[in-house]
Design an enzyme around this catalytic site. Structure first.
Site, short mmCIF file in Angstrom:
data_model
loop_
_atom_site.label_atom_id
_atom_site.label_comp_id
_atom_site.label_asym_id
_atom_site.label_seq_id
_atom_site.Cartn_x
_atom_site.Cartn_y
_atom_site.Cartn_z
N LYS A 22 0.86 -1.20 0.00
CA LYS A 22 0.00 0.00 0.00
C LYS A 22 0.89 1.25 0.00
CE LYS A 22 -1.64 1.74 3.99
NZ LYS A 22 -1.27 3.17 4.20
N ASN A 23 1.90 1.27 0.86
CA ASN A 23 2.67 2.50 1.03
C ASN A 23 3.60 2.80 -0.12
OD1 ASN A 23 1.24 2.96 3.29
ND2 ASN A 23 2.83 2.28 4.72
N CYS A 116 -4.59 8.05 9.03
CA CYS A 116 -4.96 7.46 10.32
C CYS A 116 -4.69 8.43 11.46
CB CYS A 116 -4.14 6.20 10.56
SG CYS A 116 -4.77 4.81 9.60
N ARG A 121 0.88 14.50 12.74
CA ARG A 121 1.27 14.23 11.34
C ARG A 121 1.35 15.52 10.51
NH1 ARG A 121 -1.55 8.83 9.27
NH2 ARG A 121 0.48 8.57 8.22
N PRO A 122 2.16 16.48 10.93
CA PRO A 122 2.32 17.71 10.13
C PRO A 122 3.07 17.40 8.83
CG PRO A 122 3.92 17.64 11.89
CD PRO A 122 3.04 16.45 12.10
N ASP A 304 4.49 0.60 12.00
CA ASP A 304 3.23 0.02 11.52
C ASP A 304 3.01 -1.41 12.00
OD1 ASP A 304 3.42 1.63 8.24
OD2 ASP A 304 3.00 2.39 10.25
N ARG A 396 -8.87 -0.50 3.63
CA ARG A 396 -8.10 0.42 2.80
C ARG A 396 -6.62 0.01 2.72
NH1 ARG A 396 -5.91 5.02 6.34
NH2 ARG A 396 -4.84 5.48 4.44
C1 EPZ Z 1 4.37 6.75 5.97
O1 EPZ Z 1 3.68 7.84 6.56
C2 EPZ Z 1 3.36 5.62 5.98
N1 EPZ Z 1 2.19 6.02 5.21
C3 EPZ Z 1 2.95 5.29 7.41
O2 EPZ Z 1 2.11 4.14 7.35
C4 EPZ Z 1 4.19 4.94 8.22
O3 EPZ Z 1 3.83 4.75 9.56
C5 EPZ Z 1 5.22 6.06 8.12
O4 EPZ Z 1 5.51 6.35 6.74
C6 EPZ Z 1 6.52 5.69 8.81
O5 EPZ Z 1 7.04 4.52 8.20
C7 EPZ Z 1 2.26 6.03 3.87
O6 EPZ Z 1 3.30 5.73 3.30
C8 EPZ Z 1 1.03 6.43 3.13
P1 EPZ Z 1 6.63 10.02 8.03
P2 EPZ Z 1 4.35 9.30 6.53
O7 EPZ Z 1 6.61 11.26 7.22
O8 EPZ Z 1 5.09 9.49 5.27
C9 EPZ Z 1 6.54 13.24 11.50
C10 EPZ Z 1 0.23 2.84 7.66
O9 EPZ Z 1 -0.25 2.31 8.68
N2 EPZ Z 1 6.59 14.21 10.39
O10 EPZ Z 1 7.83 9.14 8.01
O11 EPZ Z 1 3.33 10.26 6.93
C11 EPZ Z 1 5.18 12.59 11.54
O12 EPZ Z 1 4.27 13.39 12.26
C12 EPZ Z 1 0.73 4.25 7.73
O13 EPZ Z 1 0.35 2.27 6.54
C13 EPZ Z 1 6.75 15.56 10.68
O14 EPZ Z 1 6.86 15.94 11.84
O15 EPZ Z 1 5.38 9.13 7.73
C14 EPZ Z 1 5.44 11.28 12.22
O16 EPZ Z 1 5.45 11.49 13.62
C15 EPZ Z 1 0.54 4.88 9.10
N3 EPZ Z 1 6.79 16.44 9.66
C16 EPZ Z 1 6.84 10.94 11.74
O17 EPZ Z 1 7.42 12.16 11.26
C17 EPZ Z 1 6.66 16.05 8.35
O18 EPZ Z 1 6.72 16.91 7.46
C18 EPZ Z 1 6.83 9.90 10.63
O19 EPZ Z 1 6.25 10.47 9.53
C19 EPZ Z 1 6.50 14.68 8.08
C20 EPZ Z 1 6.45 13.77 9.11
#
Ligand code: EPZ
Length: 416
Positions: A22-23, A116, A121-122, A304, A396
């Site tokens: 999915k990701n 989710c 998640r900024p 995850d 999803r």
């Molecule tokens: C991806 O989310 C995945 N989703 C998430 O999977 C997964 O948990 C995550 O990567 C970490 O592996 C998709 O790929 C669609 P991040 P993403 O940016 O890209 C903070 C699932 O269950 N952050 O690595 O949003 C954020 O708040 C989902 O399949 C900022 O602060 O993850 C989080 O605490 C859930 N500022 C951390 O970093 C930003 O600009 C990880 O976020 C971006 C992120």
């Protein structure tokens, strides 16, 4: 709204084939917009998030064809339009249209992404990257308006190795003039999957999968072709299920390295695993050992997988802990496991799980995608019947989950 009805107690045996990730897929589909005419993607999972992304491609005047095991997209008539809220809010990954439309048209108007409910998640790191490339980013009501006269290559350091920001900046940088360097980039397999797709369409990218990615801007990209990597989180979920109630359960079509950390922690928990090429054979663990889990960015233990792993730790003799280092609130499903008889308590980002506890079926509301998967696993080992509501959150992200589980002997069905 449909619900899931699960009768616990069956021993599961047979084959579960892992679908495309999915990701990865939710980043690959928006990336097709970088192609002038056509793009082809193999093994796109048939899940709700993909349906929404295909609707967005249609709104942008693209045509797509879904064949047996690939999707082709015709982008010759691509038009840059505002992406409506009712679609962009369905998932977090809608934000990948920012990087691709900024690269193609130097202007994007898109409502805030969804995703989710597991933390704030900024997307400040995405925006930092776009601004470094020369874009201006405004927020008007609940929309991001991103514009650039031109995009110029830049050196961008990510304060956190964000998966989304790494991919989004890589997408935007494909058409920036000169060289872009992303430092402290995320190393998740999804990054490599997207980079290989971009390279297939003519982009010049090196270092994907490492902490430093270099992108040389190019004028035109086309004829992208790639295959979605196997879903490492789906695979981890089903391996954990095998450890809970399997008998020679074969989890097939995986890339072992992508779930190495989970396999190591399963071994720490006393789970005997057999790894054969692209499959894992797992059976119910007779004595689950208490274990400490720390979620990390890749190649560490994936956040995850912590919610499904929690279910296994409710069956460990003793106290286990999970320290969640990626999100601020990813323990809601652990509280729901307590309704089924588990004994978990969370303090800040540490979850304490006291086992071994007998789980009993219950009627529960799915809180998020991976929490929902955890409740399915719990229902499959609980005594009696579990009814899960709000299961669109599960559908999803797990292709054909009911069919895959029924095929290995699970008593699970969709009910109205
Ligand atoms: C991806 O989310 C995945 N989703 C998430 O999977 C997964 O948990 C995550 O990567 C970490 O592996 C998709 O790929 C669609 P991040 P993403 O940016 O890209 C903070 C699932 O269950 N952050 O690595 O949003 C954020 O708040 C989902 O399949 C900022 O602060 O993850 C989080 O605490 C859930 N500022 C951390 O970093 C930003 O600009 C990880 O976020 C971006 C992120």
């Amino acid at each position: 709204m449909p619900k899931l009805k699960i009768e616990g107690g069956n021993i599961l045996t047979g084959d579960i084939n892992i679908s495309g990730s999915k990701n990865s897929a939710v980043a690959l589909l928006p990336a097709v917009l970088l192609c002038k005419s056509t793009a082809t993607i193999y093994k796109v999972p048939k899940i709700r998030d993909i349906e929404y992304l295909l609707k967005i491609l249609e709104i942008l005047n693209c045509k797509y064809e879904i064949k047996e095991d690939f999707i082709t997209v015709d982008t010759t008539k691509l038009k840059n339009k505002e992406i409506p809220e009712e679609l962009s809010e369905q998932m977090r990954a809608s934000y990948y249209f920012m990087g691709t439309l900024l690269a193609r048209f130097k202007r994007v108007s898109i409502s805030f992404p969804g995703g989710c409910n597991i933390g704030a998640r900024p997307i400040d790191l995405h925006i930092k990257g776009f601004e470094a490339l020369g874009a201006t980013v405004k927020i008007i009501k609940n929309k991001h308006i991103i514009e650039a006269k031109e995009l110029k290559g830049a050196r961008i350091y990510l304060d956190f190795a964000s998966v989304g920001a790494t991919i989004n900046i890589m997408l935007a940088a494909t058409h920036a003039k000169g060289q872009t360097i992303i430092e402290n980039a995320a190393r998740e397999p999804e990054i490599v999957n997207v980079a290989s797709f971009l390279i297939s369409m003519g982009s010049k990218i090196t270092g994907a999968g490492t902490s430093t990615i270099i992108i040389e801007g190019t004028k035109e990209l086309d004829y992208g072709i790639t295959e979605v990597f196997p879903d490492r989180i789906e695979a981890a979920t089903y391996v954990i299920l095998g450890a809970l109630t399997g008998k020679d359960l074969h989890i097939k079509g995986i890339i072992k390295d992508h779930i190495n950390a989970v396999l190591i922690k399963l071994k720490d928990a006393g789970v005997p695993l057999e790894v054969k090429n692209d499959e894992i054979i797992v059976s119910k663990c007779k004595k689950v050992l208490p274990t400490k889990i720390f979620t990390q960015v890749y190649p560490g233990f994936p956040t995850d997988a912590q919610q499904p792993f929690t279910v296994l730790l409710t069956q460990a003799e003793g106290v286990s802990t999970i320290t969640e280092n990626i999100y601020e609130s990813r323990f809601v499903s652990a509280g729901l496991l307590n309704v089924m008889g588990a004994d978990t308590t969370s303090t800040g980002n540490v979850l304490r799980i006291k086992g071994k506890t007998k789980l009993k079926g219950a009627s529960l509301y799915t809180p998020d995608l991976r929490g929902g998967a955890a409740l399915v696993l719990a229902g499959l080992i609980a005594e009696g019947t579990t009814i899960l509501d709000n299961i669109s959150l599960i559908l999803r992200g797990y292709e054909d989950i009911v069919d895959k589980l029924q095929k290995v002997g699970a008593k699970i069905e969709l009910i109205e």
